[in-house]
Design a protein around this motif. Structure first.
Motif, PDB file in Angstrom:
ATOM      1  N   GLY A 132      15.754   6.476   7.792  1.00 39.30           N
ATOM      2  CA  GLY A 132      15.465   5.884   9.092  1.00 39.30           C
ATOM      3  C   GLY A 132      14.499   6.687   9.929  1.00 39.30           C
ATOM      4  N   ASP A 133      14.241   7.949   9.549  1.00 40.06           N
ATOM      5  CA  ASP A 133      13.268   8.766  10.271  1.00 40.06           C
ATOM      6  C   ASP A 133      11.855   8.429   9.801  1.00 40.06           C
ATOM      7  OD1 ASP A 133      15.185  10.042  11.754  1.00 40.06           O
ATOM      8  OD2 ASP A 133      15.327  11.788  10.437  1.00 40.06           O
ATOM      9  N   GLY A 135       8.078   4.130  15.492  1.00 37.70           N
ATOM     10  CA  GLY A 135       9.189   5.018  15.786  1.00 37.70           C
ATOM     11  C   GLY A 135       9.105   6.374  15.114  1.00 37.70           C
ATOM     12  N   VAL A 136       7.976   7.050  15.266  1.00 35.28           N
ATOM     13  CA  VAL A 136       7.820   8.373  14.660  1.00 35.28           C
ATOM     14  C   VAL A 136       8.841   9.344  15.260  1.00 35.28           C
ATOM     15  CG1 VAL A 136       6.292  10.400  14.576  1.00 35.28           C
ATOM     16  CG2 VAL A 136       5.419   8.141  13.963  1.00 35.28           C
ATOM     17  N   THR A 137       9.539  10.045  14.380  1.00 36.01           N
ATOM     18  CA  THR A 137      10.558  11.009  14.803  1.00 36.01           C
ATOM     19  C   THR A 137      10.115  12.454  14.624  1.00 36.01           C
ATOM     20  OG1 THR A 137      11.557  10.921  12.590  1.00 36.01           O
ATOM     21  CG2 THR A 137      12.457   9.432  14.286  1.00 36.01           C
ATOM     22  N   LEU A 165       7.436   7.089  23.331  1.00 36.63           N
ATOM     23  CA  LEU A 165       7.726   7.949  22.175  1.00 36.63           C
ATOM     24  C   LEU A 165       9.175   8.445  22.216  1.00 36.63           C
ATOM     25  CD1 LEU A 165       4.428  10.070  22.012  1.00 36.63           C
ATOM     26  CD2 LEU A 165       4.932   7.892  20.903  1.00 36.63           C
ATOM     27  N   LYS A 166      10.091   7.525  22.502  1.00 34.16           N
ATOM     28  CA  LYS A 166      11.488   7.911  22.687  1.00 34.16           C
ATOM     29  C   LYS A 166      12.145   8.402  21.401  1.00 34.16           C
ATOM     30  CE  LYS A 166      12.418   4.984  26.703  1.00 34.16           C
ATOM     31  NZ  LYS A 166      13.217   3.865  27.245  1.00 34.16           N
ATOM     32  N   ARG A 167      11.616   8.009  20.228  1.00 34.80           N
ATOM     33  CA  ARG A 167      12.247   8.431  18.982  1.00 34.80           C
ATOM     34  C   ARG A 167      11.773   9.814  18.542  1.00 34.80           C
ATOM     35  NH1 ARG A 167      12.724   5.453  13.954  1.00 34.80           N
ATOM     36  NH2 ARG A 167      14.669   6.647  13.898  1.00 34.80           N
ATOM     37  N   LEU A 168      10.673  10.287  19.090  1.00 33.31           N
ATOM     38  CA  LEU A 168      10.177  11.606  18.699  1.00 33.31           C
ATOM     39  C   LEU A 168      11.163  12.675  19.129  1.00 33.31           C
ATOM     40  CD1 LEU A 168       7.808  13.217  17.463  1.00 33.31           C
ATOM     41  CD2 LEU A 168       6.888  13.425  19.781  1.00 33.31           C
ATOM     42  N   ARG A 169      11.621  13.499  18.175  1.00 31.23           N
ATOM     43  CA  ARG A 169      12.615  14.502  18.548  1.00 31.23           C
ATOM     44  C   ARG A 169      12.310  15.899  18.019  1.00 31.23           C
ATOM     45  NH1 ARG A 169      15.502  11.788  14.262  1.00 31.23           N
ATOM     46  NH2 ARG A 169      16.225  13.296  12.678  1.00 31.23           N
ATOM     47  N   ASP A 186      10.986  14.875  25.852  1.00 32.34           N
ATOM     48  CA  ASP A 186      12.290  15.387  25.440  1.00 32.34           C
ATOM     49  C   ASP A 186      12.322  15.640  23.932  1.00 32.34           C
ATOM     50  OD1 ASP A 186      14.867  16.300  25.932  1.00 32.34           O
ATOM     51  OD2 ASP A 186      15.776  14.343  25.520  1.00 32.34           O
ATOM     52  N   ALA A 187      11.211  16.154  23.415  1.00 26.67           N
ATOM     53  CA  ALA A 187      11.088  16.469  21.990  1.00 26.67           C
ATOM     54  C   ALA A 187      10.929  17.969  21.825  1.00 26.67           C
ATOM     55  CB  ALA A 187       9.888  15.745  21.372  1.00 26.67           C
ATOM     56  N   ALA A 188      11.525  18.518  20.771  1.00 22.69           N
ATOM     57  CA  ALA A 188      11.485  19.959  20.535  1.00 22.69           C
ATOM     58  C   ALA A 188      10.450  20.282  19.473  1.00 22.69           C
ATOM     59  CB  ALA A 188      12.857  20.459  20.098  1.00 22.69           C
ATOM     60  N   LEU A 189       9.302  20.803  19.913  1.00 23.27           N
ATOM     61  CA  LEU A 189       8.305  21.336  18.993  1.00 23.27           C
ATOM     62  C   LEU A 189       8.501  22.844  18.909  1.00 23.27           C
ATOM     63  CD1 LEU A 189       5.018  19.443  19.971  1.00 23.27           C
ATOM     64  CD2 LEU A 189       6.900  18.709  18.497  1.00 23.27           C
TER      65      LEU A 189
END
Length: 549
Positions: free
Chosen positions: A222-223, A269-271, A298-302, A325-328
């Protein structure tokens, strides 16, 4: 556990044959290949390759953009025990000649048409420059084949979406398949200081790294991974293969347009993202320049990793955290060691998480820092050359035995040529710079990145690069090159004053130059600033100043 790429694909496809594996932008539309279709296409192409005489130990040049066929060829070559030599679509005659001489591929896979690039002309030009190289056959993918024949014929493989669906190789396939110890990929090194070397890796090492990267980044069904960097390089290839091994999809972007890619990331939906701060910085710039009401959420980007190519990781990591709200996290990697050799945990503070380096993704990867002069191991947090042992280390440089022998120490560690320091306890380390880039300023050893990051903290600075030039008085002089943001109104003297107010005096650049663009090398892993060219500019500037004084 899977030990070959064929095992990896069939195990990923079996529980979810209808799930999307590859989603590729094709003009204004998208092509989608399911796991079952990908597996069937790889098996069908493997049979075609055997029929054409491709055998274990052969090398085939894959000169394709980020198309679904690029992944199909990877798995098909692995199935017969052959190796893919990834070739950047932008390579010219000189680079291609070098690859042909080193790699001696039996065949070259070429687009029938991609942008306005003349693949046939460049291939024939390279063969003219290397008359001793056996002429390879050409496999033409998509488009017209006219003008692609280099003298040994052109053939057209079946399209991936014509192979049907399967969760395993065809029954009764008695041909010998690829083995874990078979070389399966040769990645070109950056070539920013000379012609690239061809770094080889075995099937088992790639499969093992897929598992470790997928676990470190928490990839799963799903990712979706953003495949925008060339698949011919490790920063595009390794995380894409990791995502497929985990049952997730890869969104392939053959041409990078930041605004278009942002829209595609939202649509599909890029994660996960991995890339240099050049590519991810362009996504940030495009997002920020879009009217707030039209910005993709980009809510799915994590989760993602970022490499420091242009001095912008802190700004990009902060943007992703604040706005998405994504952790790079900072990563480390190379063609010899794979991308995502290490990555910092998501929970670290911003400054720590943005540093190049990280925690190695497997206990089977070992790292140490060694004093370049004495050869003795460094104490914790003492800077030295980073050296590695593990499954991820290059097996050989194709066509260059001397280079292969020269990169290993007497006790079997790989010499990275990078400076950094190791932290205690958890297999983590910090990369500081290439060994030749460290500066000796008034007796102090200074990393250029420290000055670059300080300059980049100024609101008017888009990017900064610092190089050193030998001083007639001994030691080095720091020379800075700065590209301003589009709306900035800042002079070079104002930036120097900014440095004098807050930096130690010995770290203040002796010269600071504003540039419209940096000289760059566009390679398989992203666009890197050519520090050698900047160093030449700096040497000329210092020499002219000395002559005038």
């Amino acid at each position: 556990m899977p030990a070959t790429l064929t095992d990896l694909l069939t195990r990923a496809a079996a529980p979810r044959p209808a799930a999307p594996a590859l989603i590729e932008r094709d003009g204004d539309a998208f092509r989608t290949l399911s796991f079952g279709e990908l597996n069937a296409a790889a098996a069908a192409l493997a049979q075609q390759l055997r029929a054409r005489g491709v055998r274990r130990g052969n090398v085939v040049g894959v000169w394709l953009p980020n198309w679904s066929e690029t992944i199909v060829w990877e798995f098909a070559l692995a199935a017969v025990g052959a190796a893919a030599l990834g070739i950047n679509t932008r390579y010219g005659v000189a680079e291609l000649t070098h690859l042909l001489e080193r790699g001696r591929p039996v065949g070259i896979v070429v687009p029938g048409r991609f942008l306005d690039l003349d693949f046939g002309g460049r291939l024939r030009g390279a063969l003219d420059e290397a008359p001793e190289v056996p002429v390879p056959w050409v496999a033409m993918v998509r488009g017209e084949g006219a003008g692609l024949d280099a003298g040994n014929g052109v053939w057209t493989p079946a399209r991936p979406d014509e192979a049907g669906t399967s969760d395993r190789l065809p029954a009764g396939d008695a041909e010998p398949g690829g083995k874990p110890e078979d070389p399966v990929n040769y990645f070109t090194t950056s070539g920013s200081t000379g012609m690239p070397k061809l770094a080889g890796h075995h099937q088992a090492s790639i499969v093992t790294h897929c598992r470790n990267v997928a676990a470190a980044l928490e990839m799963g069904p799903g990712d979706c991974f953003l495949g925008a960097l060339p698949l011919s390089g490790v920063f595009g290839f390794n995380p894409a293969m990791a995502m497929l091994s985990a049952g997730g999809a890869c969104l392939l972007e053959p041409v990078f347009d930041a605004d278009v890619v942002l829209g595609d990331m939202e649509t599909h939906g890029v994660t996960h993202v991995i890339g240099g701060d050049d590519m991810l910085g362009r996504l940030m710039d495009a997002w920020q320049s879009t009217a707030p009401a039209r910005r993709p959420a980009l809510k799915r980007l994590r989760r993602g990793g970022i490499a420091d190519f242009a001095g912008r990781p802190v700004a990009v990591v902060a943007w992703a955290q604040r706005e998405l709200d994504a952790a790079l996290s900072g990563v480390y990697g190379s063609s010899e060691l794979f991308s995502v050799t290490s990555i910092w945990p998501a929970g670290l503070e911003l400054e720590e998480r943005s540093r190049p380096g990280g925690v190695v993704v497997s206990d089977d990867i070992r790292v140490r820092a060694v004093d370049p002069e004495s050869g003795r191991p460094c104490a914790s947090q003492q800077t030295g050359e980073l050296q590695f042992k593990g499954y991820n280390v290059v097996s050989d440089y194709l066509g260059d035995d001397a280079a292969t022998l020269g990169v290993f120490t007497d006790d079997g560690w790989f010499r990275s040529g990078d400076l950094g320091f190791v932290l205690e306890g958890d297999g983590s380390f910090v990369y500081t710079c290439r060994a030749g880039d460290a500066l000796r300023l008034r007796g102090f050893l200074v990393e250029p990145a420290e000055i670059e990051q300080f300059l980049s903290s100024h609101p008017g600075v888009a990017a900064a690069k610092v190089v050193g030039v030998s001083s007639t008085a001994g030691g080095d002089l720091a020379v800075a090159y700065v590209r301003l943001s589009d709306t900035a109104q800042v002079s070079d003297q104002e930036l120097l004053d900014f440095c004098r107010q807050r930096l130690a005096p010995f770290k203040v650049p002796a010269y600071l130059n504003l540039v419209d663009e940096f000289p760059v090398t566009t390679g398989t892993n992203g666009t890197k600033i050519r520090t050698a060219e900047l160093r030449r500019w700096a040497q000329e500037q210092v020499a002219a100043a000395s002559a005038g004084g």
